[in-house]
Write an enzyme that holds these catalytic residues in place. Structure first.
Site, PDB file in Angstrom:
ATOM      1  N   ARG A 135       7.321  -6.502   3.652  1.00 28.65           N
ATOM      2  CA  ARG A 135       6.662  -7.567   2.892  1.00 28.65           C
ATOM      3  C   ARG A 135       7.038  -7.513   1.415  1.00 28.65           C
ATOM      4  NH1 ARG A 135       0.789  -8.168   6.111  1.00 28.65           N
ATOM      5  NH2 ARG A 135       1.770  -9.340   7.810  1.00 28.65           N
ATOM      6  N   TYR A 147       8.143 -15.757   7.144  1.00 27.29           N
ATOM      7  CA  TYR A 147       8.240 -14.566   7.999  1.00 27.29           C
ATOM      8  C   TYR A 147       7.594 -13.316   7.404  1.00 27.29           C
ATOM      9  CZ  TYR A 147      13.062 -13.713   5.976  1.00 27.29           C
ATOM     10  OH  TYR A 147      14.148 -13.509   5.191  1.00 27.29           O
ATOM     11  N   GLU A 148       7.432 -12.317   8.234  1.00 25.94           N
ATOM     12  CA  GLU A 148       6.641 -11.115   7.901  1.00 25.94           C
ATOM     13  C   GLU A 148       5.198 -11.483   7.551  1.00 25.94           C
ATOM     14  OE1 GLU A 148       8.040  -8.540   8.704  1.00 25.94           O
ATOM     15  OE2 GLU A 148      10.135  -9.134   8.590  1.00 25.94           O
ATOM     16  N   GLY A 149       4.650 -12.470   8.248  1.00 29.74           N
ATOM     17  CA  GLY A 149       3.290 -12.941   7.951  1.00 29.74           C
ATOM     18  C   GLY A 149       3.358 -14.095   6.984  1.00 29.74           C
TER      19      GLY A 149
END
Lengths: 594, 594
Positions: A293, A437-439
């Site tokens: 992140r 992406y990645e949350g």
């Protein structure tokens, strides 16, 4: 033509001037400012000479799936080989596995350069590093010994296989199964989508880290385990042996990062090994997610820097109209558009974002190093608190601003930005993914208000609020800094009010916290940037008073700090109002009426 | 799959309830609410059935230049024929030339539907209408008779040829030449770029309106003339005859609107005719530019509506996680994401933008009709002032919000929005151009502060300020409306302060006006949306009190009004601060330091 020059001067500023410590952290003594300079210079050279020339062509060509094998665009395999041979895959890894043990403080700056010059390329080694961390943190010694040196030297690469067609954010829904085979291995079966670097022709093997459920798994997120599934099963001598039953079934067609192979992966009784404990896969995966992140946040900054440099180049060379106050270059048929206030507004906005994000990112990176190397446990804990708090902010704020910057950079070009020739539109398309992406950034905001704020009765917050209060106390009586400290003080007040609001309302009703989350995260982020701008200004004033021979650099820092405080930070007022408005108007609409 | 259903209920709301007059304008009596309904319904059907299915395929395929001829994507020629045969090319044109004389109030709503379903397609007839207006307003009777009926019935189409490689905004630099041939015609020579619909296979002839310089032209913008240059020279019987020396030399490769043929055009002693007076071409061109700017604003709204509908559809069907306050659909493995406050925040934001822009756009369109049809010259002038004032605001605000909405719509989809399958990323790519063409949004802001504010000692402003003051006066004492009127009153105060600031500082130093322009335009636009939201709420309250059987519709209107006032309008505080900050930090940076 895309253009890039590594912003080395500003990188040295954040590394050696803004976040410099009185003495180096134990274990990192070798990374003196001179060594850091040399690494950054070398990285800048590599990125500019090897990665940038493949950025537009890679986007144009994209990846292809041919006979079950993914081909990366022309030049990518050669560039990757050079990247690997240059030792860049080993940067952040432990020397025990052949890594260089580079501090995150330096590492993240190199990542920024990679993202500025070729985001698609950067995803391949980026994912490997994530896989490295998950294995290093949670796998058995046997798996570590077999896989880590290969990931570190870059002959093998890694992936993170989380998402399935019906489940992304809600991993509790996942269906991929892992059945124990009695020999310590598992048969993994299922379909995964959106797998970056899922297959490609850059490395001799690919190590998939796969979330799946054991037969006896409890329902939901508490029943997820993590497995290591190699593309080729390693032989006893460590070389890639038999082909495992994992294949790329399709490539996604995407808006951007087209040179990055985004794969649909099929696991069909593929052989894998458990990483960490059964049913505790999410914990292991989150080790790697948190680091990822931060890296995704840095992608936003990378896009912003590329956009800035492209836009400045065009604003200098494009002749159009005359300065509103009279011709600045009467020798030319028109003035360069850099003379126009609105063009400067655009450039200064990106500049203020970039330098602010670089300074804030460097602070977080520095804290990662403190977490790992500081001798004082209290300092380590404070750094850990700070990283936990700032991870969602860096991820969401930097990527939002990166996309905005890419779009602003394109706007400077007018119609020439919308066509492909100058490469500006690619930055917009590429930067957009990092908000997802990645949350998604909405998930980051929920992480901030739902997990990070309440953790340990607000302890994480103190790791940020205390330094801000101290800096404001000091600056408010300083004639040079007071004009910058005043707007920051006001904005910090807004952050305190917003925090209190969420603490109070959100405790009773989680929808209230959810309704405020995105605006709260932005408010928090703008204050955090304000804080690093105040500190940057302090350093700049000190240098000017000390009679630096780089006056222009420090004066530009002060001008940009002022621009940020005067023109961007005041947005917090509207954000505070939105936070305080509560969930009412948001939740009232009947579902059928949307 | 892209999805669309014409928002007929809301269109009827703005047309028949919000901006309804006591009696119809003279000459427009035929367009009763029933007739308007029938037209909108028919348009919605055509757009949904014929244009939407070609939107994604057209984007995928793009246009091709083959042997000097541009081929539009599969299905476009057939859809255009149906469009023409349905009389849609004749909508806004004068019945004297075969047009239907549709009020702008209806016309702009149909344009919105076209832009929602297929922006690329819409550019072909859209440009024709611009050409129609320039010829109708400025050309000789002979040219009118020869060209207008063909443009109106759609057998011929039009273009606007302004931009050259070295000149876009600064038309004074243009190099295309027109040499009189002694027979009333001119030989036009030069290169133009970014010419939408410059060549294609939809019509039997193409009518180029070309800016060029006569041999005796004064320097700069005062030496520009407008010429009509047909692709085929009309025969005496009106049919297309000899091929003129104008060709498409290349197609641009763009980020979006790929099914729209954006051409580089070469004029090589092409035969043309003067439109309007020599050296006064810009005036004629601006007739068409102003109308085009409103239409481009509507493109932003069209993108926003498409994004909203796509995002809502997904938010209903995508199951992920549980409502923060407990499962809403325990019968399903997870709740639809529509239950999450942050998803609702995204949807409500787009919704508030769309309905606000539709209401504001309808007001401007209505004013265009008043300008043309009202018997009272004072009313006509007020309407003209208002249109002049609002044109740059509608163009810049709607397109900024449309792009933002498209990006938010994509965010609702998460990773599924970034891949091509659902079509959401196309909206983002397509919507981006509208911030650039017909004058970048920065140029719109300069038009607002530099031309529209000072014109006639601020007279244009009154056409907006007076109705706002009247509405606030009335609403502030109304229990239902006061909660909405209070934030609007505060925001209007900010607009007045910002206006006074620009009037004072900008008069002395045009850089000060330039530095404030973009934020001022946004501030103005947000207040204008606030005003139409207040008025919409008033209509909704009245309907609810009168015992309407559409309670849900009017209650949703009130909820959305509240959302706008509480969560979006407060942004004006930050914008006012930016305006007041002045040019200092923007102009201080030395050119070399960018």
């Amino acid at each position: 033509m895309q253009t890039y020059k590594a912003p080395l001067r500003d990188m040295r500023f954040v590394l050696n001037e803004l976040h410099a410590d009185a003495q180096p952290l134990p274990g990192l003594e070798d990374f003196t400012p001179d060594v850091a300079d040399a690494i950054l210079e070398e990285a800048g050279k590599f990125c500019t000479e090897r990665l940038l020339p493949l950025n537009a062509s890679g986007d144009e060509e994209g990846c292809r799936l041919e006979n079950g094998v993914v081909r990366t665009p022309k030049g990518f395999p050669e560039a990757y080989r050079a990247f690997r041979e240059g030792g860049w895959t080993a940067m952040g890894a432990d020397p025990a596995y052949g890594g260089q043990g580079l501090p995150a403080g330096i590492n993240k700056l190199v990542e920024e350069m990679i993202c500025s010059t070729n985001l698609s390329f950067g995803l391949y080694p980026g994912l490997s590093h994530g896989a490295y961390q998950a294995i290093e943190g949670h796998a058995s010694d046997e798996l570590k010994a077999a896989y880590l040196p290969k990931l570190v030297d870059g002959t093998w690469s890694g992936t993170m296989c989380l998402t399935e067609p019906h489940c992304g954010t809600d991993l509790g829904l996942l269906r991929t199964k892992a059945v124990p085979q009695g020999d310590g291995s598992y048969a993994v079966t299922g379909s995964k989508i959106f797998i970056s670097a899922g297959d490609h022709d850059l490395t001799e093997n690919i190590v998939h880290l796969v979330l799946a459920k054991l037969p006896d798994a409890p329902k939901g997120v508490k029943g997820i385990s993590l497995f290591l599934v190699p593309k080729f099963l390693p032989r006893a001598d460590g070389s890639p042996g038999e082909r495992n039953r994992v294949t790329c079934s399709a490539l996604e067609h995407k808006m951007g990062i087209k040179a990055s192979a985004t794969c649909q992966m099929s696991f069909d009784d593929a052989r894998g090994w458990l990483v960490g404990e059964p049913h505790k896969g999410l914990r292991a995966m989150f080790t790697m997610m948190n680091s990822e992140r931060l890296s995704v946040g840095i992608q936003g900054l990378g896009a912003g820097e590329a956009a800035y440099q492209g836009a400045v180049a065009y604003a200098r060379e494009r002749l159009q109209g005359r300065a509103l106050t009279g011709a600045k270059r009467p020798d030319l048929p028109a003035d360069p558009i850099l003379v126009h206030p609105d063009v400067r507004r655009m450039l200064m906005t990106i500049r203020a974002y970039n330098e602010g994000c670089r300074a804030l990112g460097a602070w977080v990176a520095r804290s990662l190093d403190v977490m790992e190397h500081h001798p004082d446990p209290a300092e380590r804990r404070r750094a850990e608190d700070f990283c936990a708090l700032m991870t969602p902010i860096v991820k969401a704020l930097f990527t939002d601003l990166g996309f905005e910057s890419a779009s602003i950079g394109m706007q400077v070009y007018g119609g020439h930005g919308f066509i492909r020739d100058h490469g500006m539109e690619q930055y917009v398309r590429d930067a957009r993914i990092s908000m997802i992406y990645e949350g998604t950034n909405g998930v980051q905001a929920l992480d901030l208000v739902g997990r990070k704020l309440p953790a340990h009765a607000g302890r994480y917050l103190r790791s940020f609020f205390h330094p801000v209060l101290a800096a404001l106390d000091e600056a408010i009586d300083d004639d040079d800094l007071a004009p910058l400290a005043q707007p920051l003080s006001k904005a910090f007040g807004a952050l305190q009010l917003a925090t209190a609001h969420i603490a109070q309302k959100g405790l009773k009703d989680p929808d209230e916290a959810g309704a405020a989350a995105t605006e709260y995260l932005r408010l928090f982020g703008l204050v955090a940037l304000g804080y690093v701008w105040l500190r940057s200004a302090k350093v700049a004033h000190a240098a000017l008073k000390a009679g630096t021979d780089e006056r222009a650099f420090y004066e530009a820092k002060l001008t940009t700090a002022r621009f940020y405080m005067e023109r961007i930070l005041p947005q917090v007022a509207g954000l505070l109002a939105a936070v305080k408005a509560g969930k009412g108007a948001m939740m009232a609409l009947d579902e059928a009426m949307f």
